[in-house]
Write an enzyme that holds these catalytic residues in place. Structure first.
Site, PDB file in Angstrom:
ATOM      1  N   ARG A   1       5.031   0.175  -5.988  1.00  0.00           N
ATOM      2  CA  ARG A   1       5.011  -0.607  -4.749  1.00  0.00           C
ATOM      3  C   ARG A   1       4.068  -1.808  -4.854  1.00  0.00           C
ATOM      4  NH1 ARG A   1       6.847   2.483  -0.226  1.00  0.00           N
ATOM      5  NH2 ARG A   1       5.460   1.390   1.194  1.00  0.00           N
TER       6      ARG A   1
ATOM      7  N   LYS B   1      13.468 -14.309 -11.212  1.00  0.00           N
ATOM      8  CA  LYS B   1      13.170 -13.188 -12.139  1.00  0.00           C
ATOM      9  C   LYS B   1      12.158 -13.627 -13.179  1.00  0.00           C
ATOM     10  CE  LYS B   1      14.290 -10.650 -10.323  1.00  0.00           C
ATOM     11  NZ  LYS B   1      14.944 -10.577  -9.076  1.00  0.00           N
TER      12      LYS B   1
ATOM     13  N   ASN C   1      -1.745   1.901   5.933  1.00  0.00           N
ATOM     14  CA  ASN C   1      -0.875   0.810   5.455  1.00  0.00           C
ATOM     15  C   ASN C   1      -0.569  -0.076   6.650  1.00  0.00           C
ATOM     16  OD1 ASN C   1      -0.758   2.303   3.149  1.00  0.00           O
ATOM     17  ND2 ASN C   1       1.438   2.717   3.245  1.00  0.00           N
TER      18      ASN C   1
ATOM     19  N   CYS D   1       0.815  -1.218   0.000  1.00  0.00           N
ATOM     20  CA  CYS D   1       0.000   0.000   0.000  1.00  0.00           C
ATOM     21  C   CYS D   1       0.847   1.264   0.000  1.00  0.00           C
ATOM     22  CB  CYS D   1      -0.884   0.028   1.232  1.00  0.00           C
ATOM     23  SG  CYS D   1      -1.897  -1.419   1.445  1.00  0.00           S
TER      24      CYS D   1
ATOM     25  N   GLU E   1       8.530 -14.311 -11.683  1.00  0.00           N
ATOM     26  CA  GLU E   1       7.745 -13.199 -11.156  1.00  0.00           C
ATOM     27  C   GLU E   1       7.255 -12.233 -12.231  1.00  0.00           C
ATOM     28  OE1 GLU E   1       9.870 -11.103  -8.076  1.00  0.00           O
ATOM     29  OE2 GLU E   1      11.679 -10.998  -9.254  1.00  0.00           O
TER      30      GLU E   1
ATOM     31  N   HIS F   1      18.942 -36.000  -8.861  1.00  0.00           N
ATOM     32  CA  HIS F   1      18.217 -36.529  -7.698  1.00  0.00           C
ATOM     33  C   HIS F   1      16.718 -36.248  -7.801  1.00  0.00           C
ATOM     34  CE1 HIS F   1      21.983 -37.569  -5.807  1.00  0.00           C
ATOM     35  NE2 HIS F   1      22.431 -36.367  -6.112  1.00  0.00           N
TER      36      HIS F   1
ATOM     37  N   TRP G   1      -3.040  -2.619  -1.455  1.00  0.00           N
ATOM     38  CA  TRP G   1      -2.682  -3.996  -1.813  1.00  0.00           C
ATOM     39  C   TRP G   1      -3.470  -4.863  -0.835  1.00  0.00           C
ATOM     40  CZ3 TRP G   1      -0.304  -8.371   0.253  1.00  0.00           C
ATOM     41  CH2 TRP G   1       0.220  -9.290  -0.673  1.00  0.00           C
TER      42      TRP G   1
ATOM     43  N   LYS H   1       6.413  -4.163  -4.176  1.00  0.00           N
ATOM     44  CA  LYS H   1       7.835  -3.839  -4.117  1.00  0.00           C
ATOM     45  C   LYS H   1       8.351  -3.875  -2.691  1.00  0.00           C
ATOM     46  CE  LYS H   1      11.746  -2.580  -5.844  1.00  0.00           C
ATOM     47  NZ  LYS H   1      12.482  -3.683  -6.480  1.00  0.00           N
TER      48      LYS H   1
ATOM     49  N   GLU I   1      18.202 -16.974  -8.576  1.00  0.00           N
ATOM     50  CA  GLU I   1      17.788 -15.602  -8.871  1.00  0.00           C
ATOM     51  C   GLU I   1      17.248 -15.502 -10.306  1.00  0.00           C
ATOM     52  OE1 GLU I   1      17.101 -13.108  -7.229  1.00  0.00           O
ATOM     53  OE2 GLU I   1      17.306 -11.381  -8.539  1.00  0.00           O
TER      54      GLU I   1
HETATM   55  C1  F6R Z   1      12.332 -10.207  -6.279  1.00  0.00           C
HETATM   56  C2  F6R Z   1      12.023  -9.257  -5.238  1.00  0.00           C
HETATM   57  C3  F6R Z   1      11.637  -9.767  -3.899  1.00  0.00           C
HETATM   58  C4  F6R Z   1      12.398  -8.991  -2.808  1.00  0.00           C
HETATM   59  C5  F6R Z   1      11.924  -9.413  -1.408  1.00  0.00           C
HETATM   60  C6  F6R Z   1      12.722  -8.720  -0.326  1.00  0.00           C
HETATM   61  O1  F6R Z   1      12.638  -9.579  -7.477  1.00  0.00           O
HETATM   62  O2  F6R Z   1      12.076  -8.072  -5.450  1.00  0.00           O
HETATM   63  O3  F6R Z   1      11.858 -11.125  -3.791  1.00  0.00           O
HETATM   64  O4  F6R Z   1      13.754  -9.251  -2.972  1.00  0.00           O
HETATM   65  O5  F6R Z   1      10.577  -9.077  -1.269  1.00  0.00           O
HETATM   66  O6  F6R Z   1      12.624  -7.342  -0.419  1.00  0.00           O
HETATM   67  P1  F6R Z   1      13.670  -6.397   0.286  1.00  0.00           P
HETATM   68  O7  F6R Z   1      14.980  -6.608  -0.346  1.00  0.00           O
HETATM   69  O8  F6R Z   1      13.134  -5.012   0.028  1.00  0.00           O
HETATM   70  O9  F6R Z   1      13.681  -6.758   1.737  1.00  0.00           O
END
Ligand code: F6R
Length: 613
Positions: free
Chosen positions: A27, A490, A100, A2, A493, A509, A74, A608, A486
């Site tokens: 966000r 990417k 929020n 939010c 998501e 395995h 959100w 975010k 990672e």
């Molecule tokens: C993936 C992503 C999330 C954040 C996670 C932690 O691209 O952005 O997996 O990495 O929510 O967020 P922070 O780093 O802000 O604690």
């Protein structure tokens, strides 16, 4: 998650609020609303969907007002719809509230209000809080709205950032926070409020970060901050360094692409003033007084979520390989609900881009309560995690607006690499010669990332071929294993393709059962200590007709004949490889998502800054 924006001053509030809500879109949210106060009274407008849908709803209305607030929601309590969107009126419509966070004891408060004859329009905890404040206001002799807010918040369990407006005092905003960020922008005869500085920066660089348990009462010419027990505090005005260009797309189609291409600069910024290869030293100002403690530590516990957790896995290899310190990397969300063993001599490192992740913050509090010394590796200056830790190093990647983390990851890995090298040098677990070599190589990383970015067109061509894949597997060994995780994260998501990352040797395995001619397998097969082993793993995939995209080291003449596609990256020292090898995976995910028509900057369901658990 939010987002909050509010304004009080001389200007028209509505355009400032709408623009601010757009700046907070990154966000993550699913509905939006505004409340405005003018001669017609306190009006609330809200709409499911994007801010653009709210704008359409507002078109043609008289919105003239010099005070107002807006919100992007959100969904947590109740589905995303017009009714559950914020702001919420109180029962007698004397106030409106945006919020929020999560009020954990909202059900108990709601029951008590229902017994008093209240009814509720929405399913939200926010409406309950608004009604609770109004009820206290109405039933406490001589209480002002500000008193009622304070009294209500003393009863509340959970996290919140709130803003309240009322018709009784049409010139005032009341804001409060606990566990959810709130920034106040100080203008000339005007104030701005927001969840982060992005909606504020084009109006003023002077900001105040409200602290937990503080209440701010704001009119156009006065700001007064008190604690929940009504003690006056003196807010500190910070100068933010954020520039407007940093939060705009600057000609790129998406923020994510801009941020991927910013990495040569952002990695250089993470090292600036810290890695001094010519002088043969590392300066980590924020950790200066703690470096001995870090070098003496018997164990390091790393906490993070998502991409930050992956950066932690890279750091595990770095600290163990270079500094010979055992490392445990924990999901913050799991750690916080265990009874973890923290010994004297342990160091906790919390990693977070936003610095607001609720799970990471709670894990830090738990570690603190057990007496741990905690370092933060955060991107957002002044964030809750940065302030909750004993010491730390900012990553200085600049604002990351795309929901999928890219430049924040490489900046985190850069800072953790510097910490590991500095610790190893202090401990004497690496030679002077290796120390100097690593510093020189680190300084060369931005140019090497720029070189990888020159392959963007080639990666786009490969992405085109795999746009309609239903699954992907990512494999890597050693330090490239977290990079495989990672890369898979990417892709899933932003493209919504199912993708899994594995250590390459784990494939046989179980996951090898998935391999057939429809399964794309991305393998990080750079020339490092595990190259030969990875080549064997590739052969296992090829023997089952899997389609292999290999990330290879420049000049490798062996793999192009063995795999379907190669993407070459420059040679670097093994321990620095993740900074380079992740970049083609970011581009691959981006391109596939764009070709599938996804909203890459705001993928569905994601936020975010994950400020609720
Ligand atoms: C993936 C992503 C999330 C954040 C996670 C932690 O691209 O952005 O997996 O990495 O929510 O967020 P922070 O780093 O802000 O604690």
């Amino acid at each position: 998650m939010c987002g909050i924006v509010a304004y009080v001053g001389q200007q028209d509030a509505a355009p400032i609020i709408i623009k601010g809500l757009k700046r907070l879109e990154y966000r993550g949210y699913d509905s939006a609303g505004v409340a405005l106060q003018n001669q017609a009274g306190l009006s609330v407008f809200k709409k499911k969907g994007k801010v653009a849908a709210l704008e359409a709803e507002l078109a043609g209305r008289d919105l003239h007002a010099t005070i107002g607030m807006g919100h992007t929601r959100w969904a947590t309590h109740g589905e995303p719809n017009d009714v559950n969107a914020h702001p919420h009126y109180s029962f007698h419509r004397k106030l409106a509230i945006i919020h929020n966070g999560i009020i954990e004891n909202y059900a108990t408060i709601k029951q008590a209000l229902l017994k008093k004859g209240h009814s509720f329009q929405s399913e939200t905890d926010t409406e309950v809080l608004g009604q609770f404040i109004e009820d206290i206001w109405e039933n406490t002799p001589d209480a002002s709205l500000e008193d009622a807010v304070r009294l209500a918040l003393r009863e509340v369990v959970g996290a919140y950032a709130i803003v309240v407006m009322s018709e009784a005092d049409p010139t005032q905003l009341i804001a409060a926070r606990k566990g959810s960020p709130l920034v106040i922008g100080v203008g000339n005869g005007e104030y701005f409020l927001a969840s982060d500085a992005t909606p504020i920066v084009e109006y003023t660089k002077d900001v105040i970060y409200l602290n937990d348990y503080e209440v701010a009462v704001i009119t156009n010419d006065e700001l007064r901050v008190t604690t929940l027990d009504n003690t006056l505090t003196t807010p500190y005005v910070h100068k933010i360094e954020l520039e407007l260009e940093a939060i705009e797309k600057g000609g790129y189609d998406h923020f994510m692409l801009k941020e991927i291409f910013e990495q040569p600069r952002s990695i250089a910024d993470s090292m600036r003033g810290r890695v001094l290869a010519d002088a043969g030293t590392i300066q980590l100002g924020g950790l200066r007084d703690y470096m001995d403690q870090l070098a003496r530590s018997e164990r390091i516990i790393i906490l993070g979520c998502g991409t930050s957790w992956h950066a932690g896995l890279v750091a595990e290899y770095l600290f163990e390989e270079l500094a010979r310190i055992p490392v445990e990397v924990e999901y913050a969300s799991e750690f916080r609900y265990r009874n973890p063993i923290i010994n004297e001599g342990d160091i906790v490192i919390a990693i977070s881009q936003s610095g607001e992740t609720a799970d990471t913050l709670a894990a830090i509090e738990l570690a603190k309560s057990k007496g741990a010394t905690i370092f933060g590796v955060c991107n957002v200056v002044g964030s809750s995690i940065a302030r909750a830790t004993d010491a730390g190093a900012y990553t200085h990647a600049g604002p990351e607006i795309g929901v999928a983390s890219t430049k924040a990851f490489t900046a985190q890995v850069t800072v953790l690499t510097i910490m590991a090298i500095a610790t190893a040098h202090r401990k004497g677990t690496i030679t002077d010669a290796l120390f100097r070599q690593l510093l020189v190589e680190l300084e060369g990383i931005p140019d090497k990332v720029a070189k990888v970015l020159e392959s963007a067109q080639k990666i786009r061509d490969i992405a085109y071929i795999f746009t309609y894949a239903r699954n992907f597997i990512y494999l890597g060994r050693g330090m490239n294993f977290p990079v495989a995780l990672e890369g898979a994260l990417k892709l899933k998501e932003i493209s919504y393709i199912h993708a899994e990352g594995y250590p390459a040797a784990e494939m046989k395995h179980g996951p090898i059962a998935l391999i057939d001619e429809d399964m794309p397998v991305v393998v990080i097969a750079t020339k490092d200590g595990s190259y030969e082993k990875v080549v064997s793993n590739i052969q296992e995939v090829k023997a089952r007709k899997g389609r292999v995209i290999a990330i290879t080291t420049e000049g490798d003449t062996n793999l192009p004949d063995m795999v379907d596609f190669t993407i070459e990256i420059p040679k670097v020292h093994d321990v620095l490889m993740p900074l380079i090898s992740v970049v083609p995976l970011q581009l691959l995910a981006y391109d596939i998502a764009v070709m599938r028509g996804r909203n890459v900057d705001q993928p569905r369901n994601l936020a975010k800054s994950v400020t609720v658990e």
